[in-house]
Scaffold this active site. Structure first.
Site, PDB file in Angstrom:
ATOM      1  N   GLY A   1     103.818  -3.188  57.492  1.00 36.48           N
ATOM      2  CA  GLY A   1     104.474  -1.945  57.073  1.00 36.48           C
ATOM      3  C   GLY A   1     105.640  -1.577  57.979  1.00 36.48           C
TER       4      GLY A   1
ATOM      5  N   LEU B   1     107.746   4.692  57.768  1.00 33.65           N
ATOM      6  CA  LEU B   1     107.976   5.725  58.806  1.00 33.65           C
ATOM      7  C   LEU B   1     107.339   5.293  60.127  1.00 33.65           C
ATOM      8  CD1 LEU B   1     108.725   8.715  59.606  1.00 33.65           C
ATOM      9  CD2 LEU B   1     106.407   9.320  58.866  1.00 33.65           C
TER      10      LEU B   1
ATOM     11  N   SER C   1      93.874   8.707  59.075  1.00 38.99           N
ATOM     12  CA  SER C   1      94.596   9.959  58.818  1.00 38.99           C
ATOM     13  C   SER C   1      93.675  11.134  59.130  1.00 38.99           C
ATOM     14  CB  SER C   1      95.021  10.026  57.349  1.00 38.99           C
ATOM     15  OG  SER C   1      95.409  11.338  57.027  1.00 38.99           O
ATOM     16  N   SER C   2      94.281  12.276  59.408  1.00 41.04           N
ATOM     17  CA  SER C   2      93.486  13.481  59.706  1.00 41.04           C
ATOM     18  C   SER C   2      92.725  13.959  58.473  1.00 41.04           C
ATOM     19  CB  SER C   2      94.410  14.602  60.194  1.00 41.04           C
ATOM     20  OG  SER C   2      95.398  14.871  59.202  1.00 41.04           O
ATOM     21  N   CYS C   3      93.102  13.429  57.302  1.00 38.97           N
ATOM     22  CA  CYS C   3      92.440  13.904  56.073  1.00 38.97           C
ATOM     23  C   CYS C   3      91.045  13.320  55.928  1.00 38.97           C
ATOM     24  CB  CYS C   3      93.285  13.568  54.856  1.00 38.97           C
ATOM     25  SG  CYS C   3      93.246  11.828  54.539  1.00 38.97           S
TER      26      CYS C   3
ATOM     27  N   TYR D   1      92.059   8.780  48.968  1.00 40.10           N
ATOM     28  CA  TYR D   1      92.774   8.230  50.135  1.00 40.10           C
ATOM     29  C   TYR D   1      91.914   8.366  51.386  1.00 40.10           C
ATOM     30  CZ  TYR D   1      96.630   8.589  53.679  1.00 40.10           C
ATOM     31  OH  TYR D   1      97.472   8.467  54.764  1.00 40.10           O
TER      32      TYR D   1
ATOM     33  N   LYS E   1      90.359   5.489  53.930  1.00 37.51           N
ATOM     34  CA  LYS E   1      90.600   5.504  55.377  1.00 37.51           C
ATOM     35  C   LYS E   1      89.291   5.469  56.166  1.00 37.51           C
ATOM     36  CE  LYS E   1      95.071   5.536  55.494  1.00 37.51           C
ATOM     37  NZ  LYS E   1      95.795   4.394  56.066  1.00 37.51           N
TER      38      LYS E   1
ATOM     39  N   HIS F   1     105.948  13.990  51.872  1.00 35.34           N
ATOM     40  CA  HIS F   1     105.227  15.034  52.610  1.00 35.34           C
ATOM     41  C   HIS F   1     106.140  16.245  52.763  1.00 35.34           C
ATOM     42  CE1 HIS F   1     102.704  11.522  53.915  1.00 35.34           C
ATOM     43  NE2 HIS F   1     101.782  12.419  53.697  1.00 35.34           N
TER      44      HIS F   1
HETATM   45  N1  LIG Z   1     103.212   9.916  57.118  1.00 34.93           N
HETATM   46  C1  LIG Z   1     102.209  10.669  57.516  1.00 34.93           C
HETATM   47  O1  LIG Z   1     102.321  11.905  57.611  1.00 34.93           O
HETATM   48  C2  LIG Z   1     100.906  10.039  57.908  1.00 34.93           C
HETATM   49  C3  LIG Z   1     100.692   8.662  57.806  1.00 34.93           C
HETATM   50  N2  LIG Z   1      99.466   8.159  58.172  1.00 34.93           N
HETATM   51  C4  LIG Z   1      99.181   6.714  58.087  1.00 34.93           C
HETATM   52  O2  LIG Z   1     100.151   5.983  58.835  1.00 34.93           O
HETATM   53  C5  LIG Z   1     100.361   4.701  58.226  1.00 34.93           C
HETATM   54  C6  LIG Z   1     101.839   4.532  57.934  1.00 34.93           C
HETATM   55  O3  LIG Z   1     102.227   5.570  57.073  1.00 34.93           O
HETATM   56  P1  LIG Z   1     103.788   5.819  56.782  1.00 34.93           P
HETATM   57  O4  LIG Z   1     104.591   5.022  57.732  1.00 34.93           O
HETATM   58  O5  LIG Z   1     103.982   7.286  56.671  1.00 34.93           O
HETATM   59  O6  LIG Z   1     103.935   5.184  55.321  1.00 34.93           O
HETATM   60  P2  LIG Z   1     105.236   4.612  54.601  1.00 34.93           P
HETATM   61  O7  LIG Z   1     105.005   4.761  53.158  1.00 34.93           O
HETATM   62  O8  LIG Z   1     106.454   5.190  55.235  1.00 34.93           O
HETATM   63  O9  LIG Z   1     105.195   3.040  54.993  1.00 34.93           O
HETATM   64  C7  LIG Z   1     104.189   2.221  54.460  1.00 34.93           C
HETATM   65  C8  LIG Z   1     104.701   0.800  54.526  1.00 34.93           C
HETATM   66  O10 LIG Z   1     103.698  -0.069  53.997  1.00 34.93           O
HETATM   67  C9  LIG Z   1     104.300  -0.922  53.028  1.00 34.93           C
HETATM   68  N3  LIG Z   1     103.331  -1.212  51.975  1.00 34.93           N
HETATM   69  C10 LIG Z   1     102.648  -0.317  51.225  1.00 34.93           C
HETATM   70  N4  LIG Z   1     101.842  -0.957  50.364  1.00 34.93           N
HETATM   71  C11 LIG Z   1     102.022  -2.297  50.579  1.00 34.93           C
HETATM   72  C12 LIG Z   1     101.487  -3.473  49.984  1.00 34.93           C
HETATM   73  N5  LIG Z   1     100.612  -3.403  48.993  1.00 34.93           N
HETATM   74  N6  LIG Z   1     101.904  -4.666  50.442  1.00 34.93           N
HETATM   75  C13 LIG Z   1     102.814  -4.757  51.434  1.00 34.93           C
HETATM   76  N7  LIG Z   1     103.362  -3.678  52.058  1.00 34.93           N
HETATM   77  C14 LIG Z   1     102.969  -2.456  51.613  1.00 34.93           C
HETATM   78  C15 LIG Z   1     105.463  -0.129  52.472  1.00 34.93           C
HETATM   79  O11 LIG Z   1     106.425  -1.001  51.906  1.00 34.93           O
HETATM   80  P3  LIG Z   1     107.233  -0.541  50.569  1.00 34.93           P
HETATM   81  O12 LIG Z   1     107.718   0.864  50.835  1.00 34.93           O
HETATM   82  O13 LIG Z   1     108.333  -1.549  50.456  1.00 34.93           O
HETATM   83  O14 LIG Z   1     106.253  -0.576  49.451  1.00 34.93           O
HETATM   84  C16 LIG Z   1     105.975   0.585  53.717  1.00 34.93           C
HETATM   85  O15 LIG Z   1     106.834  -0.239  54.446  1.00 34.93           O
HETATM   86  C17 LIG Z   1      99.494   4.688  56.976  1.00 34.93           C
HETATM   87  O16 LIG Z   1      98.267   4.036  57.252  1.00 34.93           O
HETATM   88  C18 LIG Z   1      99.255   6.162  56.698  1.00 34.93           C
HETATM   89  O17 LIG Z   1      98.049   6.346  55.984  1.00 34.93           O
HETATM   90  C19 LIG Z   1      98.436   8.960  58.616  1.00 34.93           C
HETATM   91  C20 LIG Z   1      98.623  10.318  58.710  1.00 34.93           C
HETATM   92  C21 LIG Z   1      99.873  10.936  58.390  1.00 34.93           C
HETATM   93  C1  LIG Z   2      99.355  13.558  56.112  1.00 37.71           C
HETATM   94  C2  LIG Z   2      98.551  14.175  55.013  1.00 37.71           C
HETATM   95  O1  LIG Z   2      99.429  14.479  53.939  1.00 37.71           O
HETATM   96  C3  LIG Z   2      98.813  14.926  52.744  1.00 37.71           C
HETATM   97  O2  LIG Z   2      98.117  16.115  52.946  1.00 37.71           O
HETATM   98  P1  LIG Z   2      98.915  17.463  53.252  1.00 37.71           P
HETATM   99  O3  LIG Z   2      98.916  17.696  54.700  1.00 37.71           O
HETATM  100  O4  LIG Z   2      98.380  18.524  52.370  1.00 37.71           O
HETATM  101  O5  LIG Z   2     100.369  17.031  52.826  1.00 37.71           O
HETATM  102  P2  LIG Z   2     101.741  17.621  52.413  1.00 37.71           P
HETATM  103  O6  LIG Z   2     102.652  17.400  53.580  1.00 37.71           O
HETATM  104  O7  LIG Z   2     102.138  17.022  51.113  1.00 37.71           O
HETATM  105  O8  LIG Z   2     101.517  19.206  52.175  1.00 37.71           O
HETATM  106  C4  LIG Z   2     101.292  20.057  53.253  1.00 37.71           C
HETATM  107  C5  LIG Z   2     101.397  21.494  52.758  1.00 37.71           C
HETATM  108  O9  LIG Z   2     102.783  21.774  52.473  1.00 37.71           O
HETATM  109  C6  LIG Z   2     102.881  22.450  51.224  1.00 37.71           C
HETATM  110  N1  LIG Z   2     104.200  22.226  50.620  1.00 37.71           N
HETATM  111  C7  LIG Z   2     105.100  23.213  50.354  1.00 37.71           C
HETATM  112  N2  LIG Z   2     106.203  22.707  49.754  1.00 37.71           N
HETATM  113  C8  LIG Z   2     105.983  21.353  49.662  1.00 37.71           C
HETATM  114  C9  LIG Z   2     106.777  20.295  49.132  1.00 37.71           C
HETATM  115  O10 LIG Z   2     107.900  20.487  48.608  1.00 37.71           O
HETATM  116  N3  LIG Z   2     106.248  19.034  49.235  1.00 37.71           N
HETATM  117  C10 LIG Z   2     105.029  18.799  49.799  1.00 37.71           C
HETATM  118  N4  LIG Z   2     104.578  17.522  49.889  1.00 37.71           N
HETATM  119  N5  LIG Z   2     104.234  19.792  50.299  1.00 37.71           N
HETATM  120  C11 LIG Z   2     104.728  21.058  50.217  1.00 37.71           C
HETATM  121  C12 LIG Z   2     101.742  21.832  50.416  1.00 37.71           C
HETATM  122  O11 LIG Z   2     101.442  22.665  49.306  1.00 37.71           O
HETATM  123  C13 LIG Z   2     100.632  21.793  51.452  1.00 37.71           C
HETATM  124  O12 LIG Z   2     100.036  23.063  51.566  1.00 37.71           O
HETATM  125  C14 LIG Z   2      97.898  13.859  52.239  1.00 37.71           C
HETATM  126  O13 LIG Z   2      98.627  12.682  52.075  1.00 37.71           O
HETATM  127  C15 LIG Z   2      96.866  13.589  53.271  1.00 37.71           C
HETATM  128  O14 LIG Z   2      96.111  12.479  52.838  1.00 37.71           O
HETATM  129  C16 LIG Z   2      97.484  13.271  54.571  1.00 37.71           C
HETATM  130  O15 LIG Z   2      97.104  12.313  55.230  1.00 37.71           O
END
Ligand SMILES: NC(=O)C1=CN([C@@H]2O[C@H](COP(=O)(O)OP(=O)(O)OC[C@H]3O[C@@H](n4cnc5c(N)ncnc54)[C@H](OP(=O)(O)O)[C@@H]3O)[C@@H](O)[C@H]2O)C=CC1
Ligand SMILES: C[C@H]1O[C@H](OP(=O)(O)OP(=O)(O)OC[C@H]2O[C@@H](n3cnc4c(=O)[nH]c(N)nc43)[C@H](O)[C@@H]2O)[C@@H](O)[C@@H](O)C1=O
Length: 321
Positions: free
Chosen positions: A13, A17, A110-112, A139, A143, A182
């Site tokens: 990945g 991000l 993830s915190s979820c 999800y 996890k 997000h």
């Molecule tokens: N972002 C957040 O707020 C949070 C993220 N996490 C965890 O952190 C980790 C990274 O998340 P984040 O960086 O945000 O996610 P992104 O979506 O930004 O990145 C995920 C990466 O994985 C690749 N990918 C997804 N599915 C496949 C697949 N089937 N085969 C090959 N590559 C794949 C994507 O490639 P492509 O886009 O080309 O499909 C992308 O490069 C995850 O495990 C997520 O659950 C945990 C808590 C919060």
């Molecule tokens: C990282 C975490 O992320 C997810 O959980 P979440 O924290 O609820 O994520 P969120 O960032 O989408 O929302 C946070 C809050 O924000 C509010 N909100 C307002 N306006 C917008 C808006 O425009 N977009 C989004 N996405 N949210 C919005 C929204 O209604 C909520 O109250 C899951 O993937 C979970 O599995 C996980 O791992």
């Protein structure tokens, strides 16, 4: 054993991000033996492709940052894809890494994973002590399975597969999809587009009252490299074989209303903010207890306001309407 800087490290990945931030963090520490594959090059839901990859590459360590990821709307809309893709990706990478003799792996949860109404701040021990948040339960179940798979391989095969539980993340290289992203990237884009179009208001989903903890992604990557760098005995002194995950966060949270106000000011949008209570709020609060990671010698660096400014600057450089 290869010395530290010559280890072949696979970052799954790496374009995402977190994955891209982990590559930056490894390069900053002079790790140059980093192996990557794009999604198009390696479909991680396909076990045979993953098996062939590990058979052809001599991988020493894995950072598993590939997953199907999205915000509250994406999780709530595509539950089957979220549980299927994440179970397949993590099961294939963990199993095939073990099969190829990879000794060390870091799984990102993830915190979820914690109960919707867990006591705050949330301690690692609260896992599976109550009902999950419905908007992202599939999800979260995937996890939790990933954590338990790492623990099971450690117990049966003696691997050193570690798990970190990130709070909500943001920063350069995020997903800015208007619906599936997000909250921070979604609002950065929405306020930016409202400013460009001289709109008089921006609508925020939900009531604005939920609280969220936001960790800058380069801090998250630093924590990942820190945890992977710990001696096994040190990691295992703060975990148990069946409670092996470690929370990663900042220890501070804000309401969605407060973070929206910060983003409005950083973007320079002069209009009003309105809340659409017909949209889901999700978990009311998910503040991580990070005492374990603190005692393991790690602390975050970036403050939220500064982090949002940095993120917006990167967004502006990449932004195409
Ligand atoms: N972002 C957040 O707020 C949070 C993220 N996490 C965890 O952190 C980790 C990274 O998340 P984040 O960086 O945000 O996610 P992104 O979506 O930004 O990145 C995920 C990466 O994985 C690749 N990918 C997804 N599915 C496949 C697949 N089937 N085969 C090959 N590559 C794949 C994507 O490639 P492509 O886009 O080309 O499909 C992308 O490069 C995850 O495990 C997520 O659950 C945990 C808590 C919060
Ligand atoms: C990282 C975490 O992320 C997810 O959980 P979440 O924290 O609820 O994520 P969120 O960032 O989408 O929302 C946070 C809050 O924000 C509010 N909100 C307002 N306006 C917008 C808006 O425009 N977009 C989004 N996405 N949210 C919005 C929204 O209604 C909520 O109250 C899951 O993937 C979970 O599995 C996980 O791992």
């Amino acid at each position: 054993m290869k010395d530290k800087l010559n280890k072949r490290i696979y970052v799954a990945g790496h374009r995402g991000l977190v994955g891209s931030a982990i590559v930056r963090a490894l390069r900053k520490r002079d790790n140059t033996n980093i192996v990557t594959r794009t999604h198009a090059e390696l479909e991680l839901t396909d076990q045979q492709q993953v098996r062939n990859f590990f058979a052809s590459e001599q991988i020493d360590e894995v950072y598993l940052a590939a997953a199907r990821v999205g915000g509250i709307h994406a999780n709530n809309t595509y539950p089957a894809e979220f549980i299927h893709d994440n179970l397949m990706v993590q099961s294939n990478v963990i199993h095939e890494a073990w099969r190829a003799g990879v000794k060390k792996l870091l799984f990102l949860g993830s915190s979820c994973i914690y109960p919707r109404l867990a006591e705050q701040p949330i301690r690692e021990e609260y896992l599976m002590s109550g009902a999950l948040e419905p908007t992202n339960e599939p999800y979260a179940i995937a996890k939790i399975a990933g954590i338990k798979m790492c623990e099971s391989y450690n117990r049966q095969y003696g691997t050193d597969y570690r798990s970190v539980m990130p709070t909500n993340l943001y920063g350069p290289g995020d997903n800015y999809h208007p619906e599936n992203s997000h909250v921070i990237p979604a609002l950065i884009r929405r306020f930016h587009e409202a400013k460009l179009s001289s709109a008089n208001k921006v609508v925020i989903w939900g009531t604005g009252t939920p609280r969220r903890e936001f960790l800058y992604v380069d801090d998250m990557a630093d924590a990942c490299v820190h945890v992977m760098g710990l001696d096994r005995s040190v990691y295992e002194s703060h975990t148990t074989p069946m409670l092996s995950h470690i929370n990663v966060g900042t220890g501070e949270d804000v309401t969605i209303k407060e973070v929206a106000e910060i983003i409005r000011k950083v973007v320079g949008f002069g209009g009003d903010i309105e809340f659409d209570a017909s949209k889901p709020d999700g978990t009311p609060r998910k503040l991580m207890n990070t005492a374990k990671l603190t005692s393991l010698g790690w602390r975050p660096g970036m403050r939220l306001g500064e982090g949002i400014k940095e993120t917006y600057a990167c967004f502006q450089a990449e932004y195409k309407a």
